[in-house]
Structure formats: C-alpha cells, structure tokens
Motif scaffolding. Structure first.
Motif, PDB file in Angstrom:
ATOM      1  N   SER A  23       1.169  -1.706  -0.670  1.00  0.00           N
ATOM      2  CA  SER A  23       0.130   0.012  -0.087  1.00  0.00           C
ATOM      3  C   SER A  23       0.445   1.166  -0.007  1.00  0.00           C
ATOM      4  O   SER A  23       1.715   1.625   1.135  1.00  0.00           O
ATOM      5  CB  SER A  23      -0.803  -0.055   1.527  1.00  0.00           C
ATOM      6  OG  SER A  23      -1.346   1.180   1.301  1.00  0.00           O
ATOM      7  N   MET A  24       0.688   2.310  -1.004  1.00  0.00           N
ATOM      8  CA  MET A  24       1.127   3.333  -0.830  1.00  0.00           C
ATOM      9  C   MET A  24       0.206   4.419  -0.293  1.00  0.00           C
ATOM     10  O   MET A  24       0.857   5.654  -0.570  1.00  0.00           O
ATOM     11  CB  MET A  24       1.932   3.856  -2.334  1.00  0.00           C
ATOM     12  CG  MET A  24       2.729   2.680  -2.995  1.00  0.00           C
ATOM     13  SD  MET A  24       4.237   2.307  -2.376  1.00  0.00           S
ATOM     14  CE  MET A  24       5.766   3.794  -2.803  1.00  0.00           C
ATOM     15  N   THR A  25      -0.081   3.798   0.011  1.00  0.00           N
ATOM     16  CA  THR A  25      -1.773   5.261   1.075  1.00  0.00           C
ATOM     17  C   THR A  25      -1.491   4.810   3.005  1.00  0.00           C
ATOM     18  O   THR A  25      -1.034   4.254   2.490  1.00  0.00           O
ATOM     19  CB  THR A  25      -2.736   5.236   0.421  1.00  0.00           C
ATOM     20  OG1 THR A  25      -3.088   3.847   0.706  1.00  0.00           O
ATOM     21  CG2 THR A  25      -2.868   5.530  -1.408  1.00  0.00           C
ATOM     22  N   ALA A  26      -1.209   6.012   3.478  1.00  0.00           N
ATOM     23  CA  ALA A  26      -1.770   6.359   4.458  1.00  0.00           C
ATOM     24  C   ALA A  26      -3.684   6.041   4.952  1.00  0.00           C
ATOM     25  O   ALA A  26      -4.595   5.381   4.174  1.00  0.00           O
ATOM     26  CB  ALA A  26      -1.223   7.472   5.171  1.00  0.00           C
ATOM     27  N   VAL A  85      10.829   4.855   7.042  1.00  0.00           N
ATOM     28  CA  VAL A  85      11.282   5.093   5.486  1.00  0.00           C
ATOM     29  C   VAL A  85      10.785   3.342   4.536  1.00  0.00           C
ATOM     30  O   VAL A  85      11.274   3.123   5.569  1.00  0.00           O
ATOM     31  CB  VAL A  85      12.072   5.673   5.005  1.00  0.00           C
ATOM     32  CG1 VAL A  85      11.909   5.628   3.703  1.00  0.00           C
ATOM     33  CG2 VAL A  85      12.414   7.158   5.797  1.00  0.00           C
ATOM     34  N   LEU A  86       9.604   3.802   4.127  1.00  0.00           N
ATOM     35  CA  LEU A  86       9.360   2.993   3.242  1.00  0.00           C
ATOM     36  C   LEU A  86      10.433   2.882   1.932  1.00  0.00           C
ATOM     37  O   LEU A  86      10.148   4.004   0.684  1.00  0.00           O
ATOM     38  CB  LEU A  86       7.739   2.074   2.724  1.00  0.00           C
ATOM     39  CG  LEU A  86       7.478   1.539   1.517  1.00  0.00           C
ATOM     40  CD1 LEU A  86       7.651   0.509   1.618  1.00  0.00           C
ATOM     41  CD2 LEU A  86       5.987   1.877   0.976  1.00  0.00           C
ATOM     42  N   VAL A 121       9.520   6.167   0.304  1.00  0.00           N
ATOM     43  CA  VAL A 121       8.518   7.307   0.954  1.00  0.00           C
ATOM     44  C   VAL A 121       7.854   7.209   1.813  1.00  0.00           C
ATOM     45  O   VAL A 121       9.019   6.223   2.602  1.00  0.00           O
ATOM     46  CB  VAL A 121       7.277   6.980  -0.077  1.00  0.00           C
ATOM     47  CG1 VAL A 121       6.815   7.343  -1.751  1.00  0.00           C
ATOM     48  CG2 VAL A 121       6.693   5.501   0.745  1.00  0.00           C
ATOM     49  N   GLU A 122       7.462   8.167   2.903  1.00  0.00           N
ATOM     50  CA  GLU A 122       7.491   8.234   4.208  1.00  0.00           C
ATOM     51  C   GLU A 122       6.617   6.786   4.426  1.00  0.00           C
ATOM     52  O   GLU A 122       6.104   5.938   4.337  1.00  0.00           O
ATOM     53  CB  GLU A 122       6.753   9.339   4.950  1.00  0.00           C
ATOM     54  CG  GLU A 122       7.413  10.366   4.883  1.00  0.00           C
ATOM     55  CD  GLU A 122       6.327  11.744   5.067  1.00  0.00           C
ATOM     56  OE1 GLU A 122       4.815  11.662   4.987  1.00  0.00           O
ATOM     57  OE2 GLU A 122       6.333  12.116   5.305  1.00  0.00           O
ATOM     58  N   GLY A 123       6.734   5.993   5.534  1.00  0.00           N
ATOM     59  CA  GLY A 123       6.151   4.588   6.304  1.00  0.00           C
ATOM     60  C   GLY A 123       4.879   4.212   6.425  1.00  0.00           C
ATOM     61  O   GLY A 123       4.726   2.752   5.974  1.00  0.00           O
ATOM     62  N   GLY A 124       4.321   5.196   6.466  1.00  0.00           N
ATOM     63  CA  GLY A 124       2.934   4.756   6.781  1.00  0.00           C
ATOM     64  C   GLY A 124       2.651   4.278   7.633  1.00  0.00           C
ATOM     65  O   GLY A 124       3.100   3.452   8.915  1.00  0.00           O
ATOM     66  N   ASP A 125       1.435   2.995   7.243  1.00  0.00           N
ATOM     67  CA  ASP A 125       1.273   1.732   8.901  1.00  0.00           C
ATOM     68  C   ASP A 125       2.657   0.874   9.142  1.00  0.00           C
ATOM     69  O   ASP A 125       2.640  -0.047   9.016  1.00  0.00           O
ATOM     70  CB  ASP A 125       0.133   0.941   8.629  1.00  0.00           C
ATOM     71  CG  ASP A 125      -0.772   0.729   9.675  1.00  0.00           C
ATOM     72  OD1 ASP A 125      -0.359   0.480  10.277  1.00  0.00           O
ATOM     73  OD2 ASP A 125      -1.617  -0.271   8.811  1.00  0.00           O
ATOM     74  N   VAL A 126       3.979   1.384   9.633  1.00  0.00           N
ATOM     75  CA  VAL A 126       4.574   0.402   9.802  1.00  0.00           C
ATOM     76  C   VAL A 126       3.974  -0.494  10.655  1.00  0.00           C
ATOM     77  O   VAL A 126       4.822  -1.691  10.551  1.00  0.00           O
ATOM     78  CB  VAL A 126       5.526   0.958  10.070  1.00  0.00           C
ATOM     79  CG1 VAL A 126       7.142   0.551  10.773  1.00  0.00           C
ATOM     80  CG2 VAL A 126       6.417   1.805   9.360  1.00  0.00           C
ATOM     81  N   ASP A 127       3.241   0.071  12.114  1.00  0.00           N
ATOM     82  CA  ASP A 127       3.122  -1.127  12.560  1.00  0.00           C
ATOM     83  C   ASP A 127       2.243  -2.307  12.747  1.00  0.00           C
ATOM     84  O   ASP A 127       2.908  -3.373  13.362  1.00  0.00           O
ATOM     85  CB  ASP A 127       2.013  -0.180  14.017  1.00  0.00           C
ATOM     86  CG  ASP A 127       2.801   0.602  15.146  1.00  0.00           C
ATOM     87  OD1 ASP A 127       3.839   0.457  14.919  1.00  0.00           O
ATOM     88  OD2 ASP A 127       2.444   1.097  15.206  1.00  0.00           O
ATOM     89  N   LYS A 132       4.351   9.973   1.037  1.00  0.00           N
ATOM     90  CA  LYS A 132       5.237  11.674   0.700  1.00  0.00           C
ATOM     91  C   LYS A 132       5.983  10.841  -0.001  1.00  0.00           C
ATOM     92  O   LYS A 132       7.218  10.478   0.557  1.00  0.00           O
ATOM     93  CB  LYS A 132       5.122  12.341   1.612  1.00  0.00           C
ATOM     94  CG  LYS A 132       5.859  13.681   1.005  1.00  0.00           C
ATOM     95  CD  LYS A 132       6.010  14.356   2.766  1.00  0.00           C
ATOM     96  CE  LYS A 132       7.623  15.491   2.121  1.00  0.00           C
ATOM     97  NZ  LYS A 132       7.950  16.173   3.404  1.00  0.00           N
ATOM     98  N   PRO A 133       6.667  11.380  -1.293  1.00  0.00           N
ATOM     99  CA  PRO A 133       7.921  10.527  -1.911  1.00  0.00           C
ATOM    100  C   PRO A 133       9.426  11.419  -0.524  1.00  0.00           C
ATOM    101  O   PRO A 133       8.737  12.842  -0.975  1.00  0.00           O
ATOM    102  CB  PRO A 133       7.861  11.026  -3.436  1.00  0.00           C
ATOM    103  CG  PRO A 133       6.752  11.606  -3.670  1.00  0.00           C
ATOM    104  CD  PRO A 133       5.673  11.832  -1.710  1.00  0.00           C
ATOM    105  N   LEU A 134       9.975  10.897  -0.780  1.00  0.00           N
ATOM    106  CA  LEU A 134      11.478  11.622  -0.156  1.00  0.00           C
ATOM    107  C   LEU A 134      12.579  11.427  -0.583  1.00  0.00           C
ATOM    108  O   LEU A 134      12.821  10.543  -1.566  1.00  0.00           O
ATOM    109  CB  LEU A 134      11.867  10.710   1.408  1.00  0.00           C
ATOM    110  CG  LEU A 134      10.692  10.562   2.393  1.00  0.00           C
ATOM    111  CD1 LEU A 134      11.055  10.047   3.933  1.00  0.00           C
ATOM    112  CD2 LEU A 134       9.959  12.421   2.601  1.00  0.00           C
TER     113      LEU A 134
END
Length: 777
Positions: free
Chosen positions: A289-292, A747-748, A755-761, A299-301
C-alpha cells in the motif's frame, strides 16, 4: 576530422560474447540520460560518465590510454497523453523499444585530443570506426545480456513428457478448441496431451480467469501433461505443465504430440502471455500500500540516503537487502565516499570492491534521488552490474527468478566478508557477528559440555496458534505472538537423543543456546512456515515488535558454573568432524524436519545450499535409517563435504590448476565443482595460500561484545507479500532522520519508490527479517 590517435588504432566491433557497458557508468550511476551523455570506450567497451565530477571516462583513459570513445546521449520523448490507443483484436504483447522512448544522439570523440569530435561514419582503411560504432549501437548492453541469459530458465523434460502415451488420435474441431469443455471460458485453456480434453486453468495474476477444470481433469484421470493453447508459437515453444511433477516442463516432441490431435504447430500464433511473463508482470506490479491510513498518498522522499533501486524484473529481494545493509553505519563507513573515489582498475565492471562502492555512492550521495520526469516518484538506480557481479558464481542468484531475501542476505554477507578477509579490521559484516554458546547436559550423570560458535544471525520459530473460524469458508487467522516469546523459544532447553560417553546413559540430554557475546546489529529471521502436504507454506502469524528499546540480558550465557562437572572431550571423535551450517539447520528445522534428518541432508549435499538439502530430504523420506543420528565413516574422518573432496581436487588439477588452488576453490564454493571452476577463473592471481589473518565464520576469535546491558532497538525490517518466499514482493522499512522535520521516522523502500513509512506497526507484525541495533548509553 583527422586524428593521429584514431589512425594508430585498429578497432574491432564487439563480439556476441563481449560485454558492452552502454547503460550506465561502470563506477557510478550516471547514464546516457545525463546532460553530457555516457562515453563508451571503443577499445574495451567500458562505460564512463562524462561530467566533470566524478569524470570516470577521463579516469578510464588515464589508466588504459584508450583514446577513442562513442558518446551516447538520450533524452526521453514527451508522452503523448491525448493519443487514442490502437485497437487490439487479440491479446497482444508489444515490446516497447528504445526508439519509442528516447531521442538518441551519438558522437565519436578523441579524449587524447581534448574531446575532438571525429567523423563517426569514417571508413578509413584500418580503423574500422564505422563498423565498431554500428556494432556498439546494435549490440545488447551488458545489463540486457545478463537479463536475457538469466531469463533462460532451466526448464527440463520429465519422465512424463518423455514417455507420454497418447490415446487414439483424432482431429479436434475448431469449436472443440474454442472454449473450456466444462465452462464458457475462452482463454487460459489447457489441452491434455494424453486424451485431448480441454480445460481452463487456474486463476492467474492480471485478471486472467480460470475455474481449474484442467486441474480437475487431472484429479479424475491422472493424465499429467497439458499445454497452454494460447502460448504456442510457430517455432515450437509453449507452456507445458506436468501436474504430477507440479512444475513447468519441456516437451521435446511437442509438435508431434499436438499433431496427434490435428493441431499443426506452424499455424499457431501466440495470443496469451506465458507463465514466465505473467510471473514477471506480477512481481513488477505487486504493490504494498502506497497510501496512509487516512487515504492520502504517502509523501515521496528525496536526498542522500533516500535513493531507490529499480526493479530488474524479479530483484525486489536484492533491493530490500541492500537498502537495509547500506543503512548500517559500518557499511556506510566502509564503502561510501562522497568524492566517489574508486580503485584504479582498467576493468571496474568486474571488480567486486568497485561495484560495492558504486552501490554505496548511488544510494547515499543523493545524486540520483530526484523526481522522475514521468511522475513525482524517482526513477531509481539500476543495480544490474552489481547483481551480475554478486550472483555470477551462484546457481540461483544469477537468474532473474524471485529468490528468498533471507538466503540472499546470508550469501551477500558471506561474500562481502570473504572479500575483506585480508583486511579483517575493515570488514563491515563484523558488526553482525557474535558468539553463541551451546550448553549440553547429560540427563544420566548431569555432566555438562560447552561449545562456542561464531554466528551472524539467528532464526527463531514463531509459534502457531490458530483462532477459531466463524465458518468453514473463513481463512486461517492466528493469535499474535510477542518477539520476546520467540526469543524465549530459541534459548529454551531442548531435549535430544543422546548416548553419554561418560556414563553410557541413553536417557538423552538437554541442549540450550545462549549468547556468549552480543553483536552491534542482531539479524533475526522469523520463521512462519508449516509443512502442509510436504510443501513449506507461509503463515501470516503476527509478531508484535515495539519501537522501544529492550534488553537481551536474560539470554546471556554465564559459562560453566561452580559445581558443574565437564563431560570428557570428544573432539577426536569422527562424529564431531562435521558441523552443520547453523543458518540452514534453523531454516529446515523451522519447516518441521527433525534434527537428525537435517544434519544428514546437509552432510550429503555439501552443507551450503538449503534447496539441495530440502530436495535430498524429500528424496530420502522412506530411507529406513532416516531418523538415526548421523554417523560418519571413520575411514573418512577428515573429509568434509563443504570443503575439498579428493575427486574435486583431481578434476581441477587435471585442468592445470595447483592443488592449493583446487583446495581453496572447493572450500570457497562449498564443494560445488561447477562454481569452483568459475571461482578459479575469476581469481587468477590467487595462488591458493590460506590467509591466516582473519578467522573464518565458526571460530570464536573476537566476535561481538560480552558486556551488559545488551539493549537493542528495531532499526529496519524486510517485509514480504505473497504465499511463498520465492514469489510475491519484498520491501524494506528503515528508520531514518528526515531532513524536512529533523525527526527520526520510518521510511518505506519499495523498489525505486522511497516514501514516508505509513502503517509500519502493521507491517512490523509480518516482517520476514528484523535488524536490531544495539543501543549504547
């Protein structure tokens, strides 16, 4: 324009076997899309960047004195978004060419004349310039050559395709071949070559329908061999599947077997994607998944340390491992130099040290971490030369097939450690090493023994506790497990069959593993597999891992205690001469195989390859002595299959190599004869002398730190999506400080997308490999 340097040369176009490095620089990732393009040396076909910095084209000239280069510069053509797509009557598989995507400009230059441009069409006698330029432009690049060769999978015939007995022949009418005999599906149709029945296949990636009527036909008839009609080409290739082998196979007599049913192979046209093409497409498109959680796109880094690795087809396993390793301080210190300094070599593409530094510069400099011209993500760097370099002596990692990321991690760490053996103090893999201690206690006399081993990872079993289903149709769900429980299981005492050499008791023994020292970075492989119908099946058991630091002090070995009596030394016993590979043993035990069987499999397959060991296990399940402890013939006490066999040494010395070279080659390649030959040829300057300055893995010299407290925090994880570690998709999550907010966050790294990590847990619960970094007060 005339040039004395050109007139003094006799250029030759590249042969089919020569590598032409025309995709990117062999020492950095500047490519033909750089503002000033890429220089390809017309003498040796090395690719060099043309910018003032790093300036590897000029460096190559300074080393080799090869003056004439072909400058290739490409610019992407604008995408015409208003054009209506051409109507396609049948499923087509068009191949987009470089001409479709790029405008290409070339020029021949002489570096000895300060970049003087020459006439690339010159037909001056002796120079062969025009033919050489044409040969470079029309040849496959080194990267493409590697990919094409690797995709030629070793699909072989089997006894069922070779000995196929067909029923009475008949000509199948067009309407009989139009759709499945059991339903209305008109694609993904499989013809039974034994009786001519036509059934649809299983559902496949990309929306390809299937009701498995072909499989149902096999279940009813046991007719093993079927061919996919839509994959047949006039030159005789097609997807042939053997249900008894449960593998794609080759049918050498396919044309004859099809003609038996009235199908003329020369009149067939391929109208559907092959199984390999579907697998490739699946691995390219399988997304995390590329969405929060709120539905917004992550967000791309960009910038130093936030560079993605472009997927080469099935290389996500490599990308995830490389991102985790090169985020560790020891790897950055060893291989990254902001000035892009490289070893002074004439052939940098074949030098492992150069390719490691190139990867480090590409990932950490930030030079290539910029938005793509096509979208707001980055294009990523292509690790093609690195992949070819790392995998060239390995039967699996040299292919384009998906691989197990953990197996590749172990192989890459071992390869890097071996490359640094002469300068062990600079070995970046030292941060992973520690000493484990096994305590064995006889249950008869209660005497004990202690054995120490050097390791660089642990594999922990994840307990499986299924939750009750609400209905029979529900998928299996599992109770969450804490990582602490997995470590408890790893270090808890285990009862073994054991005959005591001190008291003669056969009551068995207790074995417990603990840490004698602790590493700076602890790699933990979480094994979530269960043997179902003799097939290792991945289970989605959630493992809870907190971001907060936790200590491993309770798993520290205290060594021999007051009042304990040691068992007699058994180092001279023949049974102690073979030490199984701990990492592979853990993998096999985690799949449910008993210890005795695992040891036998490793002993008989060279102690270095999990796939070979597993195949041996399946082939010897019915052996009457399969569960008896491993016993080594006392007449062969000194023979270890992981090292040099007399037969292997004899074969290599017959080829002209010295005994020392033969022994070292076999030792370095786990006794694999084919890889040993390649190893000798790729190490022409190695005389076979043993390097005593560095201890091999397994010895217990200076690994890890035995001080307490041993506090760790999660640093990065490798996650996998899919039913098998050899298919699906891998990504990495790494904890990094982001410049925008100066905060540390997840970071994913999803191939080229960073991109920012999102649902990392949620992802941490299902990670395949965990990297824990030691915290120092």
């Amino acid at each position: 324009m005339n040039c004395a340097h050109l007139e003094s040369l006799s250029l030759r176009p590249p042969t089919a076997s020569q590598q032409v490095y025309k995709d990117d620089c062999t020492q950095c990732f500047d490519s033909t899309e750089a503002p000033s393009g890429l220089d390809v040396c017309l003498s040796c076909f090395n690719g060099g960047c043309t910018s003032e910095f790093p300036g590897h084209s000029k460096l190559h000239y300074a080393i080799t004195q090869h003056p004439i280069v072909l400058n290739i510069k490409r610019t992407r053509k604008p995408i015409k978004r208003d054009d209506s797509p051409a109507k396609i009557a049948k499923l087509a598989i068009p191949a987009e060419t470089d001409e479709d995507r790029y405008d290409t400009v070339t020029a021949v230059k002489c570096l000895a004349c300060n970049g003087l441009e020459l006439d690339k069409h010159s037909d001056k006698v002796g120079s062969n310039l025009a033919d050489t330029v044409k040969g470079v432009m029309t040849s496959l690049s080194s990267d493409k050559q590697s990919e094409v060769k690797a995709w030629e999978e070793e699909i072989s015939p089997c006894e069922h395709t070779l000995c196929l007995e067909q029923a009475e022949p008949k000509v199948l009418a067009d309407q009989e071949l139009a759709h499945c005999s059991q339903c209305d599906l008109k694609e993904n149709l499989w013809l039974c070559l034994q009786c001519g029945a036509l059934g649809c296949g299983r559902q496949q990636f990309g929306g390809v329908g299937g009701n498995s009527h072909g499989l149902a036909h096999f279940d009813q008839t046991q007719h093993p061999v079927s061919v996919k009609l839509g994959s047949i080409t006039p030159d005789g290739t097609a997807d042939v599947y053997c249900y008894l082998c449960n593998e794609e196979r080759q049918d050498p007599n396919l044309a004859e077997h099809l003609w038996h049913w009235g199908i003329k192979i020369s009149e067939r046209q391929k109208v559907e994607k092959s199984l390999v093409e579907l697998q490739l497409e699946q691995n390219l498109k399988w997304e995390f998944s590329m969405t929060a959680e709120n539905g917004e796109e992550l967000k791309p880094l960009f910038g130093p340390g936030f560079t993605g690795l472009k997927n080469l087809g099935n290389s996500c396993y490599l990308a995830s491992v490389v991102q985790c390793l090169f985020s560790l301080p020891s790897f950055q210190k060893r291989y990254y130099n902001p000035d892009c300094d490289m070893p002074i070599l004439s052939e940098p593409a074949t030098d492992f040290e150069t390719q490691l530094r190139k990867i480090a510069y590409g990932l950490l400099s930030g030079r290539y971490s910029v938005p793509s011209t096509d979208d707001h993500f980055q294009a990523g760097i292509r690790p093609a030369t690195f992949k070819a370099m790392v995998g060239k002596n390995h039967a699996e990692f040299s292919t384009m097939r998906q691989q197990d990321a953990f197996e590749f991690l172990l192989y890459l760490v071992e390869t890097i450690s071996r490359a640094n053996r002469k300068e062990a103090e600079n070995d970046p893999t030292k941060c992973l090493e520690f000493i484990s201690e096994q305590r064995l206690e006889c249950l008869g006399c209660h005497k004990v023994s202690y054995k120490s081993d050097k390791q660089n990872n642990i594999s922990v079993s994840v307990p499986v506790r299924r939750l009750d289903k609400q209905s029979a149709e529900d998928k299996d769900a599992f109770e969450s497990v804490n990582m602490r429980e997995c470590l408890d299981i790893y270090t808890q005492p285990e009862r073994l069959d054991y005959t005591c050499q001190s008291c003669g008791s056969r009551d068995g023994a207790l074995k417990r593993t603990a840490f004698k020292t602790f590493p700076e970075v602890l790699i933990v492989n979480a094994r979530r597999f269960e043997i179902i119908n003799w097939v290792p099946t991945k289970l989605d058991v959630p493992v809870v891992v907190r971001d907060e630091p936790f200590d491993l002090d309770q798993y520290f070995s205290q060594g021999i205690q007051k009042g304990e009596e040691l068992l007699p030394e058994t180092s001279d016993s023949a049974e102690t001469k073979f030490t199984p590979n701990e990492g592979i043993m853990s993998l096999l035990e985690g799949m449910g195989f008993p210890v005795a069987r695992c040891e036998k499999a490793l002993y008989n397959t060279g102690n270095a390859d999990p796939d070979s060991a597993m195949n041996w296990l399946f082939a010897h399940m019915e052996d009457p002595d399969i569960d008896e402890p491993l016993k080594i013939d006392s007449g062969n006490e000194s023979v270890n299959p992981s090292e040099a066999s007399p037969e292997g040494i004899a074969m290599l010395t017959d080829m002209g190599f010295t005994v020392a070279q033969a022994k070292k080659a076999l030792k370095e390649t786990g006794g694999d004869m084919e890889r040993a030959v390649e190893w000798v040829f790729s190490h022409p300057d190695d005389d076979g002398s043993e390097d005593t300055s560095a201890a091999p893995l397994g010895s217990t010299d200076s690994a890890g730190d035995g001080t307490l407290p041993a506090t760790y925090r999660l640093h990065s994880i490798i996650c996998h999506k899919g039913g098998s570690v050899h298919a699906g998709h891998y990504v990495a999550f790494v904890k990094k400080t982001v410049e925008d907010n100066k905060k540390e966050q997840w970071v994913l790294f999803n191939d080229e997308k960073v991109v920012e990590g999102g649902d990392v847990d949620e992802m941490k619960k299902f990670a395949y490999v965990y990297f824990f970094e030691r915290q120092r007060s």
